[in-house]
Each structure stands twice: as structure tokens, then as C-alpha cells.
Design a protein around this motif. Structure first.
Motif, PDB file in Angstrom:
ATOM      1  N   GLU A  51       0.860  -1.186   0.000  1.00 31.27           N
ATOM      2  CA  GLU A  51       0.000   0.000   0.000  1.00 31.27           C
ATOM      3  C   GLU A  51       0.894   1.233   0.000  1.00 31.27           C
ATOM      4  OE1 GLU A  51      -3.835   1.868   2.392  1.00 31.27           O
ATOM      5  OE2 GLU A  51      -2.929  -0.027   3.033  1.00 31.27           O
ATOM      6  N   LEU A  52       0.628   2.124  -0.919  1.00 34.97           N
ATOM      7  CA  LEU A  52       1.450   3.333  -1.048  1.00 34.97           C
ATOM      8  C   LEU A  52       1.124   4.322   0.065  1.00 34.97           C
ATOM      9  CD1 LEU A  52       1.154   3.766  -4.907  1.00 34.97           C
ATOM     10  CD2 LEU A  52       3.178   3.003  -3.653  1.00 34.97           C
ATOM     11  N   GLN A  56       3.347   9.350  -1.553  1.00 33.28           N
ATOM     12  CA  GLN A  56       4.407   8.569  -2.193  1.00 33.28           C
ATOM     13  C   GLN A  56       4.203   8.557  -3.705  1.00 33.28           C
ATOM     14  OE1 GLN A  56       4.788   4.606  -0.623  1.00 33.28           O
ATOM     15  NE2 GLN A  56       6.423   4.018  -2.010  1.00 33.28           N
ATOM     16  N   LYS A  57       5.277   8.728  -4.437  1.00 33.13           N
ATOM     17  CA  LYS A  57       5.210   8.789  -5.896  1.00 33.13           C
ATOM     18  C   LYS A  57       4.765   7.455  -6.464  1.00 33.13           C
ATOM     19  CE  LYS A  57       7.927   9.966  -9.992  1.00 33.13           C
ATOM     20  NZ  LYS A  57       9.256  10.358 -10.520  1.00 33.13           N
ATOM     21  N   LYS A  58       3.845   7.521  -7.423  1.00 32.74           N
ATOM     22  CA  LYS A  58       3.328   6.322  -8.063  1.00 32.74           C
ATOM     23  C   LYS A  58       4.034   6.095  -9.391  1.00 32.74           C
ATOM     24  CE  LYS A  58      -1.195   6.798  -5.874  1.00 32.74           C
ATOM     25  NZ  LYS A  58      -2.657   6.884  -6.067  1.00 32.74           N
ATOM     26  N   TRP A  87       9.219  -6.570 -12.441  1.00 27.87           N
ATOM     27  CA  TRP A  87       7.993  -6.001 -13.008  1.00 27.87           C
ATOM     28  C   TRP A  87       7.331  -5.130 -11.940  1.00 27.87           C
ATOM     29  CZ3 TRP A  87       9.490 -11.071 -13.467  1.00 27.87           C
ATOM     30  CH2 TRP A  87       9.646 -11.604 -14.762  1.00 27.87           C
ATOM     31  N   PHE A  88       6.883  -3.921 -12.323  1.00 30.88           N
ATOM     32  CA  PHE A  88       6.216  -3.006 -11.402  1.00 30.88           C
ATOM     33  C   PHE A  88       4.893  -2.561 -12.022  1.00 30.88           C
ATOM     34  CE2 PHE A  88      10.788  -2.409 -10.861  1.00 30.88           C
ATOM     35  CZ  PHE A  88      10.953  -2.496  -9.487  1.00 30.88           C
ATOM     36  N   ALA A  89       3.861  -2.450 -11.184  1.00 30.52           N
ATOM     37  CA  ALA A  89       2.574  -1.909 -11.645  1.00 30.52           C
ATOM     38  C   ALA A  89       1.891  -1.206 -10.481  1.00 30.52           C
ATOM     39  CB  ALA A  89       1.677  -3.018 -12.191  1.00 30.52           C
ATOM     40  N   THR A  90       1.263  -0.088 -10.775  1.00 33.48           N
ATOM     41  CA  THR A  90       0.485   0.635  -9.769  1.00 33.48           C
ATOM     42  C   THR A  90      -0.997   0.386 -10.017  1.00 33.48           C
ATOM     43  OG1 THR A  90       2.167   2.374  -9.609  1.00 33.48           O
ATOM     44  CG2 THR A  90      -0.024   2.898  -8.774  1.00 33.48           C
ATOM     45  N   VAL A  91      -1.695  -0.050  -8.974  1.00 37.65           N
ATOM     46  CA  VAL A  91      -3.136  -0.290  -9.059  1.00 37.65           C
ATOM     47  C   VAL A  91      -3.796   0.443  -7.893  1.00 37.65           C
ATOM     48  CG1 VAL A  91      -4.978  -2.005  -9.119  1.00 37.65           C
ATOM     49  CG2 VAL A  91      -2.728  -2.548 -10.090  1.00 37.65           C
ATOM     50  N   GLU A  92      -4.648   1.421  -8.224  1.00 41.65           N
ATOM     51  CA  GLU A  92      -5.271   2.258  -7.201  1.00 41.65           C
ATOM     52  C   GLU A  92      -4.181   2.821  -6.286  1.00 41.65           C
ATOM     53  OE1 GLU A  92      -8.392   3.119  -7.295  1.00 41.65           O
ATOM     54  OE2 GLU A  92      -9.162   1.683  -8.769  1.00 41.65           O
ATOM     55  N   ASP A  93      -4.246   2.525  -4.989  1.00 38.78           N
ATOM     56  CA  ASP A  93      -3.254   3.050  -4.048  1.00 38.78           C
ATOM     57  C   ASP A  93      -2.261   1.971  -3.607  1.00 38.78           C
ATOM     58  OD1 ASP A  93      -5.131   1.576  -2.710  1.00 38.78           O
ATOM     59  OD2 ASP A  93      -5.346   2.956  -1.011  1.00 38.78           O
ATOM     60  N   HIS A  94      -2.035   0.984  -4.491  1.00 36.93           N
ATOM     61  CA  HIS A  94      -1.099  -0.100  -4.202  1.00 36.93           C
ATOM     62  C   HIS A  94      -0.087  -0.230  -5.335  1.00 36.93           C
ATOM     63  CE1 HIS A  94      -4.221  -1.135  -1.313  1.00 36.93           C
ATOM     64  NE2 HIS A  94      -3.414  -2.030  -0.775  1.00 36.93           N
TER      65      HIS A  94
END
Length: 332
Positions: A51-52, A56-58, A87-94
């Protein structure tokens, strides 16, 4: 492929059947969640979800809950004799972070190339589950683990029969009767309520959950007319004799011969209860409701793929070499 559900239901990912979830094998279910081949492993796939923090930068595109085929930022880092694919991915606030790590000397290996393809295919199925759907996702996972545990009990029962060990036969068959009745209660409620939802409280007991005891299950099954009064009384009688075996073998007139008689009684009653469950399964299939409300007839033979899936789950339940089943990649 088989599903892995994060322990809190936060995300779901499909992984190859021949990959083992390593965290449970080492007794630590904290992230990262790690997977590798059951045998002759050559690399390790790991996935984490964080959870970001506020502000915090996404990284990259912000994607939605309950969506697969995510867009990933990829990165490569090779050092210390190991190659690492990120591999990185941002989903909503995660943020999801996944890695595949292997020995640098294996870089050109065909096996590594095949495993990297599996990792990428798995990542296509990765979904962050919206909070309101997490309980349903966890319930499906708990049902599958219940069924795997039931299957694993037959391995232990087979050992006990082979060794002529009457006490574990009694204990294990009592467990199986309890499991059959719990399934019967869940499926009967699905039929009566015309729903596919499962009362998972009957199939899963967490460390802090109030237990629903074996005798309570007998009473519920009688009240719901799954078993009749005669069968209920037989179960109660067996329970009391078993209790005497467990707690009063030394301080009473209870004989070893009585244990063998008790095991026979349990075997006979178990088959009666199993046939009751089978009838309920067939009703669900006929009425297209509940666990067996889909296209697969419960009387049909299982496919080779579903058997591989079950074997992998049973391996994860046992975690002992004696009951290890080889899980090869397809066509091997």
C-alpha cells in the motif's frame, strides 16, 4: 494453472500447477510470496503488493481494482551471480512488484526461458481485489483448501489400513464423516436458498474463530433433515465410544478388541454419510445451483489437469516426502 490468493484476499494470481508456494513450506506467510518448481527448481518467482503511503510517488499508469492484463514497468538487474527480472505496476493506491531470479550461468538455458514465459503469463492474470470482494475470494480459497485436506486424509487413512492401526483409522474416518456432513450442510443451504454463496464458517476455522464442533454438526445435520434420527443416534454412539477410547483406555475396561470393532462401525457409517453427500451433489447439478451448479457432472471422471491440480494441493497440505506426488509440467 491454479489460483494463489494472498492470505488477506488482497490479490489473486494464477500460477502454473507445477509451481509450489514456498512460504507455507517454510512456515512464513509474510511477503514476498515465493513460487518455484516442486522438483528440480531452477529459479524463483516472487510477488509483493504494498500500500502506497500518502504522497508517495506512483510509478507508471494508475490502474483499477479487479482488472487483469496490467501494464508493467520492467527492469533487469544482474549482480552477485544472479539475474533478476523485475515487473512493477500501480493499481489504485497499491504497487505490485514481481521478480524472477536465477543463477547467471543459467541465462541461456531453455528451462529458464520457459520459466520466464510462465512468469509473464502469470502476471497477465494478477488482479488487485477490491475490498468488498475480498471475503468472497478468500471463501473460494478456503473451500479449495478444505477439499485438498479431505483428499489428503485418504493418504493417511491408507497408511493406517496398511499398518493395521485401528486408532488412526477411527480418528481419520471421524474427520471424514464430519467433512461430508459439513459439505452436505453447505450444499443443502445453497439449494434451499437458491444461491451459490457458501457458508464458509462450516468449512474453515481460523485460530481465533469459535469452533463448530463435531457433535454440533451432527445436530445441525439432523435438524436440516440431512440425516435421520437413527443415523444421528448411531453417530452419537460412535462418538461416545471413541471418546472412551481416547480418554479412558487405561482407566477403564475398554479393550483393544473394542477399538477394531469401533473402526468397523465408523467405516460402515462413513459410507452411509458419503452417499447422502453424493445425492446432494447430484441435486445441485440437476438444479444448476451451488458448488455443482456448473457444467461438470459430479459423476464424471476428473481430467488429467484437475488431478494434477489436486495433487499439487495435497502436496502442499502434507509437506512430507512420504506422500509426495510428482508434479511435472504438461506433456512431460
Amino acid at each position: 494453472m491454479k489460483y494463489f490468493t494472498q492470505p488477506d484476499g488482497k490479490f489473486v494470481i494464477e500460477i502454473p500447477i507445477e509451481w509450489q508456494y514456498k512460504n507455507v513450506a517454510v512456515g512464513d506467510e509474510n511477503p514476498p510470496y515465493s513460487f518455484e518448481l516442486y522438483e528440480n527448481h531452477i529459479g524463483c518467482f516472487q510477488v509483493s503488493c504494498y500500500e502506497l503511503r500518502k504522497g508517495q510517488k506512483k510509478k507508471g499508469k494508475i490502474q483499477n481494482f479487479d482488472t487483469d492484463s496490467l501494464e508493467f514497468i520492467t527492469k533487469r538487474m544482474d549482480r552477485g551471480g544472479f539475474n533478476m527480472h523485475y515487473w512493477f505496476a500501480t493499481v489504485e493506491d497499491h504497487m505490485f512488484m514481481a521478480t524472477y531470479t536465477y543463477d547467471s550461468e543459467q541465462e541461456k538455458s531453455e528451462r529458464i526461458k520457459a520459466e520466464l514465459i510462465k512468469a509473464e503469463n502469470s502476471l497477465k492474470t494478477l488482479r488487485l481485489i477490491s475490498p468488498e470482494k475480498r471475503e468472497d475470494v478468500l471463501n473460494i480459497d478456503r473451500y479449495e483448501k478444505f477439499m485438498a485436506s479431505l483428499a489428503a486424509s485418504f493418504d493417511l487413512l491408507s497408511d493406517s489400513i496398511e499398518n493395521g492401526s485401528a486408532i488412526p483409522i477411527v480418528i481419520l474416518i471421524a474427520n471424514q464423516i464430519d467433512a461430508y456432513l459439513r459439505l452436505s450442510l453447505v450444499m443443502s443451504k445453497q439449494l434451499s436458498d437458491n444461491t451459490n454463496k457458501m457458508d464458509i464458517a462450516l468449512l474453515y476455522q481460523g485460530e481465533n474463530d469459535k469452533p463448530i464442533t463435531e457433535r454440533k454438526i451432527y445436530s445441525l445435520a439432523k435438524n436440516e433433515k440431512i440425516i435421520d434420527e437413527e443415523l444421528f443416534e448411531e453417530l452419537e454412539k460412535l462418538y461416545k465410544v471413541r471418546n472412551k477410547m481416547v480418554h479412558r483406555y487405561i482407566i477403564s475396561e475398554f479393550r483393544t478388541r473394542d477399538i477394531y470393532d469401533l473402526s468397523i462401525g465408523y467405516i460402515e457409517i462413513c459410507e452411509k454419510v458419503r452417499l447422502i453427500l453424493e445425492e446432494i451433489e447430484n441435486r445441485q447439478f440437476a438444479e444448476k445451483i451451488g458448488i455443482y451448479g456448473g457444467d461438470r457432472n459430479p459423476q464424471d471422471e476428473h481430467s488429467a489437469e484437475s488431478i494434477r491440480f489436486l495433487h499439487s494441493q495435497v502436496n502442499d497440505k502434507h509437506l512430507v516426502d512420504k506422500h509426495w506426488r510428482e508434479i511435472n509440467t504438461p506433456n512431460n
